[in-house]
Write a protein that holds these residues in place. Structure first.
Motif, mmCIF file in Angstrom:
data_model
loop_
_atom_site.group_PDB
_atom_site.id
_atom_site.type_symbol
_atom_site.label_atom_id
_atom_site.label_comp_id
_atom_site.label_asym_id
_atom_site.label_seq_id
_atom_site.Cartn_x
_atom_site.Cartn_y
_atom_site.Cartn_z
ATOM 1 N N PRO A 139 39.179 37.579 32.472
ATOM 2 C CA PRO A 139 39.939 38.297 33.386
ATOM 3 C C PRO A 139 40.541 39.763 33.083
ATOM 4 O O PRO A 139 41.016 40.352 34.047
ATOM 5 C CB PRO A 139 41.192 37.387 32.905
ATOM 6 C CG PRO A 139 41.177 37.102 31.662
ATOM 7 C CD PRO A 139 39.694 36.839 31.400
ATOM 8 N N MET B 24 42.767 34.571 35.686
ATOM 9 C CA MET B 24 41.873 35.487 36.366
ATOM 10 C C MET B 24 42.684 36.005 37.503
ATOM 11 O O MET B 24 43.460 35.169 38.269
ATOM 12 C CB MET B 24 40.692 34.865 37.147
ATOM 13 C CG MET B 24 39.799 34.218 35.942
ATOM 14 S SD MET B 24 38.383 35.489 35.219
ATOM 15 C CE MET B 24 37.791 34.396 34.289
ATOM 16 N N ASP B 25 42.689 37.245 37.935
ATOM 17 C CA ASP B 25 43.184 37.980 39.065
ATOM 18 C C ASP B 25 42.314 37.767 40.435
ATOM 19 O O ASP B 25 41.213 38.468 40.430
ATOM 20 C CB ASP B 25 43.355 39.474 38.977
ATOM 21 C CG ASP B 25 44.316 40.080 39.911
ATOM 22 O OD1 ASP B 25 44.493 39.284 40.951
ATOM 23 O OD2 ASP B 25 44.604 41.173 39.680
ATOM 24 N N ARG B 26 42.769 36.966 41.178
ATOM 25 C CA ARG B 26 42.206 36.606 42.538
ATOM 26 C C ARG B 26 41.949 37.963 43.348
ATOM 27 O O ARG B 26 41.153 37.963 44.341
ATOM 28 C CB ARG B 26 42.823 35.459 43.337
ATOM 29 C CG ARG B 26 42.580 34.297 42.597
ATOM 30 C CD ARG B 26 42.992 33.132 43.365
ATOM 31 N NE ARG B 26 42.915 31.855 42.897
ATOM 32 C CZ ARG B 26 41.871 31.030 43.000
ATOM 33 N NH1 ARG B 26 40.894 31.484 43.572
ATOM 34 N NH2 ARG B 26 41.786 30.005 42.230
ATOM 35 N N LYS B 27 42.910 38.966 43.215
ATOM 36 C CA LYS B 27 42.814 40.047 44.039
ATOM 37 C C LYS B 27 42.450 41.181 43.411
ATOM 38 O O LYS B 27 42.518 42.405 43.765
ATOM 39 C CB LYS B 27 44.175 40.256 44.652
ATOM 40 C CG LYS B 27 44.659 39.171 45.516
ATOM 41 C CD LYS B 27 46.079 39.413 46.146
ATOM 42 C CE LYS B 27 46.516 38.238 47.062
ATOM 43 N NZ LYS B 27 47.983 38.245 47.194
ATOM 44 N N GLY C 239 38.285 39.297 40.847
ATOM 45 C CA GLY C 239 39.224 39.578 39.578
ATOM 46 C C GLY C 239 38.430 39.338 38.176
ATOM 47 O O GLY C 239 38.802 39.936 37.204
ATOM 48 N N PRO D 218 37.503 32.744 40.214
ATOM 49 C CA PRO D 218 38.153 33.548 41.184
ATOM 50 C C PRO D 218 37.806 34.855 41.081
ATOM 51 O O PRO D 218 38.305 35.934 40.572
ATOM 52 C CB PRO D 218 39.690 33.359 40.503
ATOM 53 C CG PRO D 218 39.777 32.336 39.601
ATOM 54 C CD PRO D 218 38.121 32.157 39.093
ATOM 55 N N LEU D 219 36.818 35.400 41.796
ATOM 56 C CA LEU D 219 36.453 36.584 41.875
ATOM 57 C C LEU D 219 36.994 37.154 43.235
ATOM 58 O O LEU D 219 37.405 36.442 44.147
ATOM 59 C CB LEU D 219 34.651 36.967 42.095
ATOM 60 C CG LEU D 219 34.268 36.639 40.897
ATOM 61 C CD1 LEU D 219 32.698 36.607 40.863
ATOM 62 C CD2 LEU D 219 34.602 37.710 39.775
#
Length: 158
Positions: free
Chosen positions: A58, A131-134, A40, A37-38
């Motif tokens: 992350p 993981m931070d998607r934003k 992030g 999940p990039l």
């Protein structure tokens, strides 16, 4: 250090390997960047004595690393931090440590195999911090060892 500068430095580290290892590593890192999940995810780069590791985390903290694509003079591996505890019904994971396991990559397409995708999904889902998607992940050069083993196999070595 800017993102462009860190990316150029990573490319320079990879360039020291044989064309085959470098191509496989670049393809594997590119696939992992799409897979995770990039934007992030952070890429944490460790150019250490034994190998070059491109870790995915992350945050920019080493303690949060989930996976890494690691280059050796003759091969590339995908390491799973916490891999010793992942469900692995096909017995793909190698190693005997108490925490880390790895898969030897023969081709970047190995990352597309359902069993490998499942291992990656479990590793990411089991991460202590998601993981931070934003988020604004970036490439961070964490270590550049002064002394390193040769990055290309020599004719006099096995």
């Amino acid at each position: 250090m800017s993102e462009k500068s860190a990316a150029r430095q990573l490319d320079g580290f990879i360039e020291k390997y044989t064309p085959e290892v470098a191509a496989l590593a670049r393809a594997a890192v590119a696939k992992m960047r799409v897979r995770l999940p990039l934007p992030g995810a952070f890429l944490l780069v460790y150019d250490n004595y034994n190998a070059l590791a491109v870790a995915f985390a992350p945050t920019d903290r080493t303690a949060n690393v989930v996976l890494s694509v690691t280059l050796y003079p003759r091969w590339v591996s995908l390491f799973f931090r916490g891999g010793a505890h992942l469900p692995d019904p096909q017995k793909l994971l190698k190693g005997s440590g108490s925490t880390v396991r790895h898969i030897l990559l023969e081709d970047a397409k190995d990352l597309d195999k359902p069993a490998v995708r499942a291992l990656i999904d479990h590793a990411v889902a089991g991460s202590a911090k998601p993981m931070d998607r934003k988020g604004a992940g970036r490439t961070v050069i964490k270590l550049m060892a002064a002394r390193k083993r040769p990055r290309r196999p020599g004719k006099d070595r096995p």
